[in-house]
Design an enzyme around this catalytic site. Structure first.
Site, PDB file in Angstrom:
ATOM      1  N   SER A 128      -3.120  -9.416 -11.867  1.00 20.11           N
ATOM      2  CA  SER A 128      -2.094  -9.607 -12.896  1.00 20.11           C
ATOM      3  C   SER A 128      -1.442 -10.969 -12.787  1.00 20.11           C
ATOM      4  CB  SER A 128      -1.029  -8.521 -12.711  1.00 20.11           C
ATOM      5  OG  SER A 128       0.116  -8.827 -13.467  1.00 20.11           O
ATOM      6  N   TYR A 152       5.573  -3.991  -8.043  1.00 18.19           N
ATOM      7  CA  TYR A 152       4.284  -3.919  -8.756  1.00 18.19           C
ATOM      8  C   TYR A 152       3.492  -5.200  -8.538  1.00 18.19           C
ATOM      9  CZ  TYR A 152       1.118  -4.835 -12.613  1.00 18.19           C
ATOM     10  OH  TYR A 152       0.025  -5.206 -13.345  1.00 18.19           O
ATOM     11  N   LYS A 156      -0.104  -6.059  -6.222  1.00 17.28           N
ATOM     12  CA  LYS A 156      -1.332  -6.715  -6.692  1.00 17.28           C
ATOM     13  C   LYS A 156      -1.651  -7.923  -5.803  1.00 17.28           C
ATOM     14  CE  LYS A 156      -2.461  -4.184 -10.275  1.00 17.28           C
ATOM     15  NZ  LYS A 156      -3.760  -3.508 -10.423  1.00 17.28           N
TER      16      LYS A 156
END
Ligand code: UD1
Length: 341
Positions: A128, A152, A156
């Site tokens: 991402s 989040y 990643k």
């Protein structure tokens, strides 16, 4: 038996996963899906089967369940894996960070170990742009420093580092991490699209639900950013272009071993108000909206430098903002209650 390569797609029923499964099936790959349907519907897979006219075996498996994963690998001769299965809501990740690390980091480690046990060496990872955080310089190329600002995004980034470590230790491994910017839109057939459970967090599905009358108005989160119209700028990319990028990545996995990182974006920045205007044009009705306060954790501007992937594979996006809005709107109109409707 046939000689088609078989790709295991984790999270294959989700928004990007389902479009990628279709793209693979249309380009002569066999596909096997695992998904626990925590934020997806098995109905999406039925649509993929219908559009592709091909079988698509699917298993309801949690990415952290090593034994169940092992059974899928034992039942199919897997050549490569695309790993989407993860939790992806930024705000939620601040509320339940351990759950994010458990699923996103723990799930990826489990998958890598099962791949290793079954001698599967090729992986495409769903990363991402959020790992870049607040940008010092735009557009963002793959050398830009990682500065994730929420659990989040950090999950990643940790996965990318873990995969790089694995590639250093196991030289037969070949991993491509695709850092996508803001995937939106839907399949032009109107059969596949974004169907988030509950009230959408993301702007495009939120606008679509306002346009169809399920929600009252769009709240524009902040008009006091240092951008031309004061609203945040993002690099929106059509989900079919994202799916196409994954299919190409699978086809290029065999080119070299080790870890490769590539941005998937258009290189074009679009503000929230510009997106509202584009969606209003696509739906034929001005979208009711009001300026609200900033959303915590948002950054002013994120735009990709997509030149590395273009140089590597000659790949660039082909669908513009008008197509993104028209396709998202078509899916919403044809499926006012999502796959459940
Ligand atoms: C975030 C993540 C991204 C992740 C994606 C999926 C970051 C920087 N990006 O994207 O990595 O893949 O979520 O969950 O963490 N907005 C409104 N009103 C709304 C909703 C959004 O004005 O009702 C604005 C936001 O402030 C933002 C833009 O629209 O400026 C896009 O928001 P959204 O669609 O949620 O995506 P990101 O937050 O950019």
């Amino acid at each position: 038996m046939n000689n088609r390569p078989t790709v295991l797609v984790t999270g294959g029923a989700g928004f990007i996963g389902s479009h990628t499964c279709l793209e693979l099936l249309e380009h002569d790959h066999d596909v096997v899906v695992i998904d626990n349907h925590s934020n997806s519907s098995p109905g999406a897979l039925d649509r993929v089967r219908k559009l592709a006219g091909r079988p698509l075996p699917a298993y309801e498996v949690d990415i952290r369940d090593r034994d169940a994963l092992g059974e899928v690998f034992a039942a199919h001769r897997i050549d490569a894996v695309i790993h989407f299965a993860a939790k992806k809501a930024v705000g939620e990740s601040m509320q339940i960070p351990l759950s994010y690390y458990d699923t996103n980091v723990g799930g990826t480690a489990t998958l890598l170990r099962v791949m290793q046990a079954h001698d599967v060496q090729q992986l495409v990872f769903s990363s991402s742009c959020s790992i870049y955080g607040e940008a010092e310089q735009l557009p963002l190329d793959e050398q830009s420093p990682a500065n994730p600002t929420n659990p989040y995004a950090r999950s990643k980034w940790i996965c990318e580092q873990m995969m790089a470590d694995a590639c250093t230790r196991y030289p037969d491994l070949g991993i491509i991490a695709l850092r996508y910017f803001n995937p939106v839109g839907a399949h032009p057939s109107g059969e596949l699209g974004e169907d988030p459970s509950g009230v959408p967090n993301n702007l495009m599905p939120y606008m679509a639900q306002v346009a169809v009358g399920r929600l009252d108005e769009v709240a524009v989160f902040g008009a006091d950013y240092p951008t031309p119209d004061g609203t945040c700028i993002r690099d929106y990319i059509h989900v079919v272009d994202v799916a196409d990028g994954h299919r190409l990545a699978v086809e290029h996995l065999g080119d070299e071993t080790g870890m490769r990182v590539l941005n998937l974006g258009t290189g074009v920045g679009v503000s929230v108000l510009e997106l509202v205007t584009a969606f209003s044009a696509a739906s034929g009705t001005p979208l009711p909206h009001r300026i609200a306060g900033r959303r915590p954790g948002d950054v002013a501007e994120l735009v990709a430098d997509p030149s590395r992937v273009e140089q590597a594979w000659g790949w660039r996006t082909t669908r513009d903002l008008t197509a993104m809005c028209a396709d998202a709107w078509r899916f919403q109109q044809l499926n006012p209650a999502g796959y459940g409707g």
